[in-house]
Design an enzyme around this catalytic site. Structure first.
Site: not given
Length: 213
Positions: A127, A67, A157, A38, A15, A177-178
């Site tokens: 997911k 998304t 998380g 992705e 992202r 993700g992050s």
């Protein structure tokens, strides 16, 4: 999805990825063993990033968009060379559009009702999102009723040190993700984080196989 989830069933969620960094970040992830990437559509110029990742990595990698909220965007992803549609929700119109376009689709679900509706619409995997509002105990209960060979991937998380209870509950892999990539994070840092995740998965998987034996 089984072939793509083996041997490293970790999905890199990029992202905020900028097209100019797509090749370097993609290469760093590939070197760590990641095969599924992705680019969420709320990133800057996501389809350009998808195209650059596809061109750089080739057919041995499953690249697509996350998304995805509108069925019309499925064509944009396909035109960019993407083969994967990931969503935060279980909109059956998006799922059907993805399957009609010949793409893999992994919708987000938070309840068994959403899970079975998504499967009926053609979802290839699920997911579990956001994982923070769920628990391994919830996933274990789901696994009692979901198809045995269905891949369920908790997302949200996830860190190298908290994957074990999810794996024990029946997770087939994870979306990351992050804690893996964030806008502006250098490729070398992403590479180190990717290696940490890959090593944690391999150790956990080996331990689980030994326990079953």
């Amino acid at each position: 999805m089984k072939a793509w989830l083996h041997p490293l069933p970790l999905v890199a969620i990029l992202r905020g990825l900028q097209p100019d960094e797509a090749v370097d970040i993609g290469g760093a992830l590939a070197a760590a063993g990641f095969r599924i990437l992705e680019v969420p559509l709320n990133s800057p110029d996501p389809c350009t990033s998808i195209r650059r990742l596809v061109d750089a990595l080739g057919d041995g990698y499953l690249v697509g968009a996350g998304t995805v909220l509108d069925p019309a965007r499925v064509k944009d992803v396909a035109d960019a060379g993407g083969r994967l549609i990931v969503m935060p929700h279980a909109d059956t119109a998006v799922i059907r559009a993805a399957k009609q376009a010949g793409l893999y689709c992994v919708p987000g679900v938070a309840t068994p009702t959403e899970a079975f509706a998504a499967l009926a619409a053609g979802a290839d995997a699920l997911k579990l999102f956001p994982a923070e509002q769920s628990s391994p105990a919830v996933l274990k209960a789901w696994r009692a009723v979901l198809p045995k060979d269905l891949a369920v991937l908790p997302v949200g998380g996830i860190a190298p040190d908290n994957m074990a209870p999810w794996l024990a509950a029946g997770a087939a892999g994870f979306g990351i993700g992050s804690s893996l990539y964030a806008p502006g994070r250098p490729a070398a840092d992403v590479a180190a984080r990717a290696r940490d995740f890959a090593e944690a998965w391999q150790h956990l998987h080996a331990d689980s196989q030994g326990t079953r034996a």
